[in-house]
Design a protein around this motif. Structure first.
Motif, PDB file in Angstrom:
ATOM      1  N   ALA A   1       9.119   9.774  -4.804  1.00 15.40           N
ATOM      2  CA  ALA A   1       8.410   9.351  -6.010  1.00 15.40           C
ATOM      3  C   ALA A   1       7.118   8.613  -5.655  1.00 15.40           C
ATOM      4  O   ALA A   1       6.114   8.728  -6.369  1.00 15.40           O
ATOM      5  CB  ALA A   1       9.318   8.467  -6.861  1.00 15.40           C
ATOM      6  N   GLN A   2       7.117   7.870  -4.553  1.00 17.27           N
ATOM      7  CA  GLN A   2       5.903   7.159  -4.153  1.00 17.27           C
ATOM      8  C   GLN A   2       4.816   8.113  -3.665  1.00 17.27           C
ATOM      9  O   GLN A   2       3.653   7.989  -4.044  1.00 17.27           O
ATOM     10  CB  GLN A   2       6.242   6.146  -3.058  1.00 17.27           C
ATOM     11  CG  GLN A   2       6.985   4.915  -3.540  1.00 17.27           C
ATOM     12  CD  GLN A   2       7.139   3.880  -2.443  1.00 17.27           C
ATOM     13  OE1 GLN A   2       6.419   3.885  -1.452  1.00 17.27           O
ATOM     14  NE2 GLN A   2       8.097   2.976  -2.628  1.00 17.27           N
ATOM     15  N   VAL A   3       5.190   9.060  -2.801  1.00 22.98           N
ATOM     16  CA  VAL A   3       4.154   9.949  -2.263  1.00 22.98           C
ATOM     17  C   VAL A   3       3.646  10.921  -3.321  1.00 22.98           C
ATOM     18  O   VAL A   3       2.533  11.463  -3.190  1.00 22.98           O
ATOM     19  CB  VAL A   3       4.679  10.734  -1.044  1.00 22.98           C
ATOM     20  CG1 VAL A   3       5.096   9.781   0.056  1.00 22.98           C
ATOM     21  CG2 VAL A   3       5.833  11.655  -1.427  1.00 22.98           C
ATOM     22  N   CYS A   4       4.430  11.147  -4.375  1.00 23.11           N
ATOM     23  CA  CYS A   4       4.001  12.055  -5.437  1.00 23.11           C
ATOM     24  C   CYS A   4       3.184  11.363  -6.521  1.00 23.11           C
ATOM     25  O   CYS A   4       2.829  12.000  -7.520  1.00 23.11           O
ATOM     26  CB  CYS A   4       5.211  12.753  -6.072  1.00 23.11           C
ATOM     27  SG  CYS A   4       6.018  13.939  -4.976  1.00 23.11           S
ATOM     28  N   THR A   5       2.924  10.077  -6.347  1.00 26.83           N
ATOM     29  CA  THR A   5       2.085   9.402  -7.334  1.00 26.83           C
ATOM     30  C   THR A   5       0.636   9.900  -7.275  1.00 26.83           C
ATOM     31  O   THR A   5      -0.096   9.802  -8.270  1.00 26.83           O
ATOM     32  CB  THR A   5       2.120   7.888  -7.100  1.00 26.83           C
ATOM     33  OG1 THR A   5       1.783   7.611  -5.739  1.00 26.83           O
ATOM     34  CG2 THR A   5       3.498   7.321  -7.414  1.00 26.83           C
ATOM     35  N   GLN A   6       0.222  10.414  -6.099  1.00 24.47           N
ATOM     36  CA  GLN A   6      -1.092  11.025  -6.009  1.00 24.47           C
ATOM     37  C   GLN A   6      -1.035  12.434  -6.610  1.00 24.47           C
ATOM     38  O   GLN A   6      -0.233  13.273  -6.183  1.00 24.47           O
ATOM     39  CB  GLN A   6      -1.549  11.103  -4.549  1.00 24.47           C
ATOM     40  CG  GLN A   6      -1.972   9.746  -3.984  1.00 24.47           C
ATOM     41  CD  GLN A   6      -2.607   9.866  -2.622  1.00 24.47           C
ATOM     42  OE1 GLN A   6      -1.912  10.031  -1.642  1.00 24.47           O
ATOM     43  NE2 GLN A   6      -3.930   9.777  -2.578  1.00 24.47           N
ATOM     44  N   LEU A   7      -1.874  12.687  -7.575  1.00 27.69           N
ATOM     45  CA  LEU A   7      -1.818  13.952  -8.317  1.00 27.69           C
ATOM     46  C   LEU A   7      -2.200  15.144  -7.469  1.00 27.69           C
ATOM     47  O   LEU A   7      -1.878  16.284  -7.804  1.00 27.69           O
ATOM     48  CB  LEU A   7      -2.743  13.868  -9.534  1.00 27.69           C
ATOM     49  CG  LEU A   7      -2.399  12.755 -10.538  1.00 27.69           C
ATOM     50  CD1 LEU A   7      -3.399  12.751 -11.680  1.00 27.69           C
ATOM     51  CD2 LEU A   7      -0.986  12.930 -11.068  1.00 27.69           C
TER      52      LEU A   7
END
Length: 548
Positions: free
Chosen positions: A434-440
């Motif tokens: 979830a953290q690494v996917c915060t960048q779109l």
């Protein structure tokens, strides 16, 4: 009647045996005892400390006979009054002091604990009493050639005090270290311990060498060199605490006393006072170090126990979520069946558009229930284990968001980890993704899981790497629309704060994050849950010097 008589007879035999054993020990050690190192004082003090109260009368009787024989043989030299004073058993004089320290000052707070402060007070007061009685005998002596001075009082006092701290040390050391074991087990453990090897291989040769060199020098140089005898003792005390001082202190004192003449000379008394000060300081310092080490150990045990309780609470919470997920699956199936029956019963009364809306709402309701169950605890995890959940459940969520996913697992011992660690691994993986996917612009995610063992503890390390692709504009809009649902589908609350770090600390682990324009990564290290076995706890106050 016969049983009671037999018990009394056996008790009398034990009393006589104690008196004879002490009398023989006293007679054996008496020729080697003198004023500046009174070994008999150390013997009687050790007996009073370690022998039960019911045998104290036998100890006093065992001392009266050899003491009276040696004292009244010199009646013609010192006089009847001096012989009468000196014939009072020092054992009886010290009994009230030792009893007060054992019962009122709690010299032994627990079975294998010694209060060093109470021990030093007891030794000091006892030595003062014995020196006072001996000095009173000197004052009443009829020998005209005897010149009684306070230096004689100081010499007798210091000689008894040093002998008490040295000769009574090893019996106390054995009492503390025994812990219900046999003598054979204690000898085996003592032989294999690092304290024994350091004492025999390092401290003892150094003491013998210093003593030999001191014997070859003149008096002034010898006194200075004798002071260095306590350097090895100080080294062992700093390394092992009270046990180091107890193991090597008597050896250093024996070397000093063997090189010192037993004469009432101020220089000799100064050397004796230095020995007394050095022994007292080393024992006090060792007791303080031991007490601090024990307090730190108790604090670590308390922290470990709190962590163990928190890990159990975490495990129980995961079990409840798993049960809730299973119940939601059942509810979702029941709702799907109910909606199907309702649709079959009312579809002839609905228009095609209304029927389509009803079917869509029923499908969405079923999907939401199953999605909520998956976020609680994936069905793949319940049926096929943790690797299936990491590969299939997370892969499906990322695939729905248009993000490529790759999972690799290696190492050894992952299957042997505690269930709570498996739960922490999955939750940490969800948090990290979830953290690494915060960048779109994240277009690819790789999850690496490794297991191993270090110093007898199993560990698990996972690394999540997200690759950013800013050139892939075609899928950017779709990822923007779906990336917000990744955290919810994985059961992660993005507003709950640094839960990943807290969760890693719960399992004695660490978290490392890195972010750049091309990628972002999160690494998590977790250790297996350790079952802590409690030891005998005696919580000392900060001002006390308790040794174990």
């Amino acid at each position: 009647m016969e049983k009671g008589t037999g018990f009394r007879g056996r008790e009398w035999i034990i009393q006589i045996a104690v008196a004879l054993a002490y009398a023989l020990a006293y007679c054996a050690i008496r020729p080697f005892s003198d004023a500046h190192w009174s070994l008999t004082s150390g013997l009687r003090f050790a007996c009073l400390l370690l022998i039960p109260y019911r045998y104290w009368a036998a100890l006093a009787i065992g001392e009266v006979v050899p003491l009276a024989y040696s004292v009244f043989g010199n009646v013609g030299l010192f006089g009847v009054v001096t012989a009468s004073i000196w014939s009072i058993p020092p054992m009886a004089i010290a009994m009230p002091v030792v009893w007060f320290c054992r019962s009122r000052l709690a010299l032994f707070p627990a079975q294998r604990v010694v209060d060093m402060k109470a021990l030093l007070i007891c030794a000091l007061v006892t030595s003062l009493l014995w020196a006072t009685v001996t000095y009173a005998g000197y004052l009443t002596a009829t020998d005209p050639t005897m010149h009684v001075t306070l230096i004689m009082f100081a010499g007798v006092f210091v000689g008894s005090y040093v002998a008490i701290l040295t000769l009574a040390t090893w019996p106390l050391f054995i009492k503390v270290a025994r812990n219900g074991r046999s003598v054979r087990d204690m000898l085996i453990e003592a032989t294999n311990s690092s304290l024994a090897s350091d004492t025999v291989l390092c401290a003892l040769p150094a003491l013998v060498a210093i003593a030999f060199l001191s014997a070859q020098l003149d008096a002034n140089s010898a006194v200075v060199l004798q002071m260095s005898l306590f350097i090895p003792v100080a080294w062992l005390t700093l390394k092992y605490g009270w046990r180091g001082a107890a193991a090597s202190g008597p050896l250093a004192v024996a070397c000093v006393c063997a090189l010192t003449l037993s004469v009432p000379d101020p220089v000799v008394i100064q050397a004796q006072f230095f020995v007394a000060f050095a022994v007292t300081f080393l024992f006090a310092m060792g007791a303080r170090i031991t007490s601090q080490l024990h307090a730190q150990q108790q604090q670590r045990l308390s922290v470990d126990k709190a962590l163990s309780v928190a890990q159990q609470a975490f495990h129980q919470g995961e079990l409840r979520m798993r049960q809730a997920s299973a119940q939601l699956d059942l509810v979702g199936g029941a709702v799907s069946l109910t909606n199907g029956r309702i649709l079959r019963n009312v579809q002839r009364f609905l228009s095609p558009d209304e029927r389509a809306i009803l079917v869509r709402d029923a499908t969405q309701t079923k999907d939401r229930i199953f999605g909520l169950a998956e976020s609680f605890h994936p069905i793949a995890w319940r049926e096929r284990g943790l690797p299936a959940a990491l590969k299939e459940t997370i892969g499906r969520v990322l695939d729905e968001a248009g993000i490529a996913y790759r999972f690799e697992m290696g190492g050894r011992g992952l299957s042997k980890l505690a269930p709570s660690v498996h739960q922490a691994i999955y939750r940490a993986a969800c948090e990290a993704i979830a953290q690494v996917c915060t960048q779109l612009t994240c277009s690819q995610v790789t999850l690496l899981l490794r297991g191993g063992e270090l110093h007898g503890r199993r560990w698990a390390a996972l690394r999540v790497v997200g690759i950013n692709d800013e050139m892939d504009v075609g899928r950017l809009a779709r990822r923007i629309a779906l990336s917000g649902n990744i955290a919810a589908k994985l059961g992660v609350n993005p507003n709950q704060g640094p839960s990943l770090t807290t969760q890693a600390e719960l399992f004695d682990g660490i978290v490392h994050s890195a972010r750049s324009a091309a990628s972002s990564s999160v690494s998590v290290l977790l250790y297996d849950a350790q079952h802590l076995w409690g030891i005998e706890r005696v919580q000392p106050r900060q001002a006390q010097m308790w040794v174990r």
